[in-house]
Design a protein around this motif. Structure first.
Motif, PDB file in Angstrom:
ATOM      1  N   PRO A 170      55.322  57.952  50.075  1.00  0.00           N
ATOM      2  CA  PRO A 170      56.444  58.909  49.998  1.00  0.00           C
ATOM      3  C   PRO A 170      55.971  60.362  49.915  1.00  0.00           C
ATOM      4  N   GLU A 171      56.748  61.243  50.522  1.00  0.00           N
ATOM      5  CA  GLU A 171      56.401  62.659  50.539  1.00  0.00           C
ATOM      6  C   GLU A 171      56.650  63.287  49.167  1.00  0.00           C
ATOM      7  N   GLN A 172      56.012  64.429  48.964  1.00  0.00           N
ATOM      8  CA  GLN A 172      56.195  65.172  47.730  1.00  0.00           C
ATOM      9  C   GLN A 172      57.665  65.558  47.561  1.00  0.00           C
ATOM     10  N   GLY A 173      58.225  65.319  46.380  1.00  0.00           N
ATOM     11  CA  GLY A 173      59.623  65.640  46.109  1.00  0.00           C
ATOM     12  C   GLY A 173      60.538  64.427  46.109  1.00  0.00           C
ATOM     13  N   GLU A 174      60.080  63.324  46.714  1.00  0.00           N
ATOM     14  CA  GLU A 174      60.875  62.097  46.707  1.00  0.00           C
ATOM     15  C   GLU A 174      60.812  61.437  45.325  1.00  0.00           C
ATOM     16  N   ARG A 175      61.912  60.797  44.915  1.00  0.00           N
ATOM     17  CA  ARG A 175      61.946  60.037  43.670  1.00  0.00           C
ATOM     18  C   ARG A 175      61.744  58.559  44.007  1.00  0.00           C
ATOM     19  N   PHE A 176      60.731  57.954  43.380  1.00  0.00           N
ATOM     20  CA  PHE A 176      60.436  56.559  43.698  1.00  0.00           C
ATOM     21  C   PHE A 176      59.631  55.934  42.565  1.00  0.00           C
ATOM     22  N   SER A 177      59.610  54.608  42.552  1.00  0.00           N
ATOM     23  CA  SER A 177      58.760  53.858  41.627  1.00  0.00           C
ATOM     24  C   SER A 177      57.799  53.007  42.448  1.00  0.00           C
ATOM     25  N   VAL A 178      56.674  52.651  41.834  1.00  0.00           N
ATOM     26  CA  VAL A 178      55.626  51.911  42.538  1.00  0.00           C
ATOM     27  C   VAL A 178      55.314  50.623  41.788  1.00  0.00           C
ATOM     28  N   LYS A 179      55.232  49.533  42.540  1.00  0.00           N
ATOM     29  CA  LYS A 179      54.716  48.274  42.001  1.00  0.00           C
ATOM     30  C   LYS A 179      53.381  47.983  42.678  1.00  0.00           C
ATOM     31  N   GLU A 180      52.386  47.634  41.865  1.00  0.00           N
ATOM     32  CA  GLU A 180      51.071  47.310  42.423  1.00  0.00           C
ATOM     33  C   GLU A 180      50.814  45.809  42.319  1.00  0.00           C
ATOM     34  N   PRO A 181      50.076  45.238  43.261  1.00  0.00           N
ATOM     35  CA  PRO A 181      49.777  43.802  43.207  1.00  0.00           C
ATOM     36  C   PRO A 181      48.902  43.487  42.001  1.00  0.00           C
ATOM     37  N   MET A 182      49.160  42.345  41.381  1.00  0.00           N
ATOM     38  CA  MET A 182      48.457  41.931  40.170  1.00  0.00           C
ATOM     39  C   MET A 182      47.856  40.537  40.361  1.00  0.00           C
ATOM     40  N   ILE A 183      46.812  40.257  39.602  1.00  0.00           N
ATOM     41  CA  ILE A 183      46.224  38.925  39.598  1.00  0.00           C
ATOM     42  C   ILE A 183      45.973  38.482  38.160  1.00  0.00           C
ATOM     43  N   GLN A 184      45.977  37.178  37.972  1.00  0.00           N
ATOM     44  CA  GLN A 184      45.547  36.583  36.706  1.00  0.00           C
ATOM     45  C   GLN A 184      44.092  36.183  36.887  1.00  0.00           C
ATOM     46  N   ALA A 185      43.207  36.817  36.119  1.00  0.00           N
ATOM     47  CA  ALA A 185      41.774  36.560  36.252  1.00  0.00           C
ATOM     48  C   ALA A 185      41.292  35.641  35.141  1.00  0.00           C
ATOM     49  N   ARG A 186      40.425  34.698  35.505  1.00  0.00           N
ATOM     50  CA  ARG A 186      39.738  33.852  34.531  1.00  0.00           C
ATOM     51  C   ARG A 186      38.245  34.118  34.675  1.00  0.00           C
ATOM     52  N   ILE A 187      37.635  34.553  33.585  1.00  0.00           N
ATOM     53  CA  ILE A 187      36.231  34.959  33.607  1.00  0.00           C
ATOM     54  C   ILE A 187      35.448  34.094  32.626  1.00  0.00           C
ATOM     55  N   MET A 188      34.351  33.540  33.087  1.00  0.00           N
ATOM     56  CA  MET A 188      33.459  32.775  32.219  1.00  0.00           C
ATOM     57  C   MET A 188      32.142  33.522  32.104  1.00  0.00           C
ATOM     58  N   ALA A 189      31.666  33.666  30.858  1.00  0.00           N
ATOM     59  CA  ALA A 189      30.431  34.402  30.624  1.00  0.00           C
ATOM     60  C   ALA A 189      29.793  33.928  29.327  1.00  0.00           C
ATOM     61  N   PRO A 190      28.483  34.064  29.199  1.00  0.00           N
ATOM     62  CA  PRO A 190      27.820  33.734  27.934  1.00  0.00           C
ATOM     63  C   PRO A 190      28.367  34.579  26.789  1.00  0.00           C
ATOM     64  N   VAL A 191      28.419  33.993  25.596  1.00  0.00           N
ATOM     65  CA  VAL A 191      29.063  34.644  24.465  1.00  0.00           C
ATOM     66  C   VAL A 191      28.378  35.960  24.100  1.00  0.00           C
ATOM     67  N   GLN A 192      27.071  36.109  24.377  1.00  0.00           N
ATOM     68  CA  GLN A 192      26.385  37.350  24.002  1.00  0.00           C
ATOM     69  C   GLN A 192      26.843  38.549  24.830  1.00  0.00           C
ATOM     70  N   TYR A 193      27.553  38.276  25.957  1.00  0.00           N
ATOM     71  CA  TYR A 193      28.060  39.363  26.787  1.00  0.00           C
ATOM     72  C   TYR A 193      29.556  39.580  26.595  1.00  0.00           C
ATOM     73  N   ALA A 194      30.131  39.001  25.552  1.00  0.00           N
ATOM     74  CA  ALA A 194      31.582  39.091  25.338  1.00  0.00           C
ATOM     75  C   ALA A 194      32.044  40.535  25.238  1.00  0.00           C
ATOM     76  N   GLY A 195      31.307  41.358  24.516  1.00  0.00           N
ATOM     77  CA  GLY A 195      31.687  42.762  24.372  1.00  0.00           C
ATOM     78  C   GLY A 195      31.692  43.487  25.702  1.00  0.00           C
ATOM     79  N   ASN A 196      30.682  43.223  26.536  1.00  0.00           N
ATOM     80  CA  ASN A 196      30.619  43.865  27.854  1.00  0.00           C
ATOM     81  C   ASN A 196      31.788  43.444  28.735  1.00  0.00           C
ATOM     82  N   VAL A 197      32.130  42.155  28.690  1.00  0.00           N
ATOM     83  CA  VAL A 197      33.231  41.654  29.522  1.00  0.00           C
ATOM     84  C   VAL A 197      34.560  42.265  29.078  1.00  0.00           C
ATOM     85  N   MET A 198      34.807  42.311  27.773  1.00  0.00           N
ATOM     86  CA  MET A 198      36.065  42.883  27.284  1.00  0.00           C
ATOM     87  C   MET A 198      36.151  44.379  27.608  1.00  0.00           C
TER      88      MET A 198
END
Length: 236
Positions: free
Chosen positions: A74-102
């Protein structure tokens, strides 16, 4: 796609990660002497136009459209809302990297994060993450954060309303559409500065000054400058 007088013609291609991109760029350079500028991947957005007296759209135009090419934003000055595509992610990682993953999930604007121990050495992380954040470099950053041990899969979920900005990249005042990108408004200026700096380093110098500017919401939010070659003047 046409990148204008500064970038020239280009192609839209898909890659299997940043390593694939680097191999592609290096082979182009080694075998053909071509220095390629690779733009980030794009995703589609759902634009809903809101009632406005100042709109310049036709009366019978649809109120909801899917934008895949950012030149249709949309051009500047138009009123609009935006929806972005989303995903549900499942991540597996060793527990020692939990802080990095979060921390990575938080950096990628993840929400509704949950953790579950699989065994004494491995955790499962689930979160909803914008697809645009995942396709860019999520896989590579996850591997770096877990020294290669992390893995993930995704499932598409309903798009969500987001506070997004389109950032236009301009070279000497001309918008270069292939370089435009969409990001969250909170990080638009910082990301624009990164892009402008990378272009300053990547674009070759010319006989004239090149002004690199990033524009969002009708304002210049970042800029860089490539100096022109000095003229050699011989005197006798």
């Amino acid at each position: 796609n046409d990148g204008g007088p500064f970038l020239g013609p280009g192609l839209r291609i898909g890659f299997q990660g940043l390593l694939h991109v680097e191999v592609f760029r290096q082979r182009l350079l080694d075998e053909f002497g071509l220095e390629a500028i690779v733009t980030p991947p794009k995703v589609s957005y759902i634009i809903t136009y809101l009632p406005s007296q100042n709109t310049r759209r036709p009366v019978d135009a649809p109120t909801e459209v899917v934008v895949e090419d950012l030149s249709q934003w949309p051009e500047q000055g138009e009123r609009f809302s935006v929806k972005e595509p989303m995903i549900q992610a499942r991540i597996m990682a060793p527990v020692q990297y939990a802080g990095n993953v979060m921390e990575l999930i938080k950096k990628k604007r993840g929400s509704n994060m949950q953790t579950k121990p699989i065994d004494e050495d491995t955790w499962l992380f689930t979160a909803q993450i914008p697809w645009g954040e995942v396709v860019r470099d999520f896989h590579d950053e996850l591997k770096n954060a877990t020294t290669g041990y992390g893995s993930f899969d995704t499932r598409e979920i309903e798009p969500q309303v987001a506070n997004l900005n389109k950032v236009d990249i301009m070279l000497n005042g001309d918008v270069v559409d292939p370089l435009s990108f969409v990001c969250h408004k909170d990080v638009s200026q910082s990301q624009a500065r990164v892009v402008c700096k990378k272009l300053q380093d990547a674009l070759p110098r010319q006989q004239f000054v090149i002004n690199i500017q990033a524009k969002a919401g009708g304002k210049i939010i970042a800029s860089e400058r490539i100096r022109a070659y000095r003229k050699d003047v011989l005197t006798t």
